[in-house]
Design a protein around this motif. Structure first.
Motif, PDB file in Angstrom:
ATOM      1  N   LEU A 185      81.258 -12.244 -22.754  1.00 40.98           N
ATOM      2  CA  LEU A 185      82.349 -12.791 -23.563  1.00 40.98           C
ATOM      3  C   LEU A 185      81.787 -13.337 -24.866  1.00 40.98           C
ATOM      4  O   LEU A 185      81.245 -14.433 -24.924  1.00 40.98           O
ATOM      5  CB  LEU A 185      83.094 -13.885 -22.800  1.00 40.98           C
ATOM      6  N   THR A 186      81.911 -12.567 -25.904  1.00 46.32           N
ATOM      7  CA  THR A 186      81.426 -12.931 -27.228  1.00 46.32           C
ATOM      8  C   THR A 186      82.616 -13.177 -28.157  1.00 46.32           C
ATOM      9  O   THR A 186      83.749 -12.780 -27.850  1.00 46.32           O
ATOM     10  CB  THR A 186      80.556 -11.805 -27.805  1.00 46.32           C
ATOM     11  N   PRO A 187      82.388 -13.823 -29.308  1.00 43.36           N
ATOM     12  CA  PRO A 187      83.497 -13.994 -30.248  1.00 43.36           C
ATOM     13  C   PRO A 187      84.143 -12.676 -30.656  1.00 43.36           C
ATOM     14  O   PRO A 187      85.364 -12.599 -30.820  1.00 43.36           O
ATOM     15  CB  PRO A 187      82.813 -14.685 -31.438  1.00 43.36           C
ATOM     16  N   GLU A 188      83.331 -11.644 -30.806  1.00 42.67           N
ATOM     17  CA  GLU A 188      83.880 -10.334 -31.176  1.00 42.67           C
ATOM     18  C   GLU A 188      84.761  -9.772 -30.062  1.00 42.67           C
ATOM     19  O   GLU A 188      85.826  -9.193 -30.326  1.00 42.67           O
ATOM     20  CB  GLU A 188      82.745  -9.351 -31.472  1.00 42.67           C
ATOM     21  N   ARG A 189      84.322  -9.956 -28.798  1.00 41.66           N
ATOM     22  CA  ARG A 189      85.119  -9.457 -27.666  1.00 41.66           C
ATOM     23  C   ARG A 189      86.435 -10.214 -27.569  1.00 41.66           C
ATOM     24  O   ARG A 189      87.496  -9.613 -27.314  1.00 41.66           O
ATOM     25  CB  ARG A 189      84.299  -9.621 -26.373  1.00 41.66           C
ATOM     26  N   ALA A 247      88.525 -18.753 -24.343  1.00 38.47           N
ATOM     27  CA  ALA A 247      87.560 -18.913 -25.429  1.00 38.47           C
ATOM     28  C   ALA A 247      87.388 -20.384 -25.796  1.00 38.47           C
ATOM     29  O   ALA A 247      86.262 -20.858 -25.992  1.00 38.47           O
ATOM     30  CB  ALA A 247      88.020 -18.120 -26.652  1.00 38.47           C
ATOM     31  N   ARG A 285      85.242 -22.223 -23.327  1.00 39.17           N
ATOM     32  CA  ARG A 285      83.824 -21.872 -23.376  1.00 39.17           C
ATOM     33  C   ARG A 285      83.191 -22.140 -24.746  1.00 39.17           C
ATOM     34  O   ARG A 285      82.050 -21.752 -24.983  1.00 39.17           O
ATOM     35  CB  ARG A 285      83.632 -20.403 -22.995  1.00 39.17           C
ATOM     36  N   ILE A 330      84.015 -20.880 -27.657  1.00 40.55           N
ATOM     37  CA  ILE A 330      83.955 -19.699 -28.516  1.00 40.55           C
ATOM     38  C   ILE A 330      85.013 -19.846 -29.609  1.00 40.55           C
ATOM     39  O   ILE A 330      86.191 -20.071 -29.308  1.00 40.55           O
ATOM     40  CB  ILE A 330      84.192 -18.418 -27.702  1.00 40.55           C
ATOM     41  N   THR A 376      88.407  -9.318 -18.034  1.00 37.67           N
ATOM     42  CA  THR A 376      87.067  -9.112 -18.584  1.00 37.67           C
ATOM     43  C   THR A 376      86.080  -8.621 -17.535  1.00 37.67           C
ATOM     44  O   THR A 376      85.290  -7.710 -17.781  1.00 37.67           O
ATOM     45  CB  THR A 376      86.545 -10.419 -19.199  1.00 37.67           C
TER      46      THR A 376
END
Length: 328
Positions: free
Chosen positions: A50-54, A78, A81, A83, A271
């Motif tokens: 789980l990334t900012p882009e995702r 987000a 977490r 993000i 996810t």
């Protein structure tokens, strides 16, 4: 000198490998340790995917499809977490979930689902589930299956059993002023999942076997776990998780995930899929990384010890031995 160089070479090799072997082993050990805690499993596995882009991609895709619930779930996950999510995306997700917008979109389909139990989308499914919270929904489904029987069509015996149990549970809920509400909600979740086709054959078989075996307490626990999950995370998130539930243990894991994550559950399941509840499919790989990390640490210690011994060996002085045959 040769011993020293060999030990130093091994030490450098193990130290270089430790840069990626030890962290992977530590992560694998944490997953193996948390194998019975679905919320812990989700937290550990989300850290790597789980990334900012995702998050931005998932929120934009959900909003493009008019899926405000999914977008809001990703925004909540987000934020939990740490993000970052742009203010524009947060505002769009909030607008998509405004009570007025959702009511206008789904009022008619909600009513149709409530009356007939048939649903073509989430609004209709919500109406069917709402009908299940009253005696009407169970009577409706029993009447439909009775018509199937009279017409010679196949009868869904699991739906008949769930509807019959729902009538009893609804009466008990009113008599006890709402005490067994999770049981009633769990039955509604199961009926909705059966209609929507998200209940796997293994779970249906497990329920049938449990009921035939006379273990009503075990069946009640499973249903209550699903009711708790639906209450904490919402019907849609519970349906998404049910795709990966095969038995009572899986239902308990889903309940735990919903209790901890709440509105984030839908995004977590979207996810990670089955990985949100289980790590059994990757257990062999995880065990390999744990063993690799242990061996790497052992190699580091052993090579360092050998290098120290090789360094100090020339400094050792050997004492001359006295021959036992020489006179004192």
């Amino acid at each position: 000198m040769r011993r020293f160089l060999a030990a130093a070479g091994f030490l450098l090799a193990f130290a270089g490998a430790a840069h990626w072997v030890v962290p992977m082993g530590r992560e694998a050990l944490a997953l193996v340790t948390a194998r019975d805690d679905a919320a812990g499993i989700a937290d550990l596995q989300l850290a790597g995917v789980l990334t900012p882009e995702r998050v931005a991609q998932e929120v934009d895709a959900a909003l493009a499809e008019g899926d405000g619930e999914m977008a809001a779930s990703f925004v909540e996950l987000a934020q939990a977490r740490g993000i970052p999510v742009s203010a524009e995306r947060r505002a769009r997700a909030a607008l998509a979930n405004a009570p007025g917008a959702t009511f206008v979109r789904g009022a008619g389909r909600f009513g149709q689902g409530f009356l007939t139990g048939e649903a073509e989308d989430l609004a209709g499914l919500a109406g069917a589930t709402a009908g299940d919270l009253t005696v009407w929904g169970d009577v409706r489904d029993l009447g439909r299956e009775a018509w199937h029987w009279a017409s010679g069509e196949p009868v869904d015996r699991l739906m008949v059993n769930l509807a019959g149990a729902g009538i009893v549970a609804t009466g008990a809920t009113y008599a006890a002023f709402g005490t067994p509400l999770t049981l009633r909600a769990g039955l509604s979740v199961l009926k909705g999942a059966r209609r929507a086709g998200v209940m796997g054959g293994r779970l249906a078989g497990h329920l049938a076997t449990t009921l035939k075996g006379g273990s009503k307490a075990a069946a009640a626990r499973l249903v209550s776990d699903l009711g708790t999950a639906g209450t904490r995370a919402g019907t849609r998130a519970t349906f998404a998780g049910l795709r990966h539930v095969d038995d009572a243990a899986g239902a308990a894991r889903l309940r735990r995930l919903a209790e901890v994550k709440g509105g984030q559950t839908l995004a977590v399941v979207k996810t990670l899929g089955r990985g949100a509840l289980f790590v059994t499919e990757a257990m062999a790989k995880l065990a390999f990384w744990v063993m690799a990390a242990v061996l790497n640490l052992f190699g580091l210690v052993s090579s360092f010890n050998a290098m120290v011994v090789a360094t100090l060996r020339p400094l050792w002085k050997k004492k001359p031995r006295r021959s036992p045959f020489l006179p004192a």
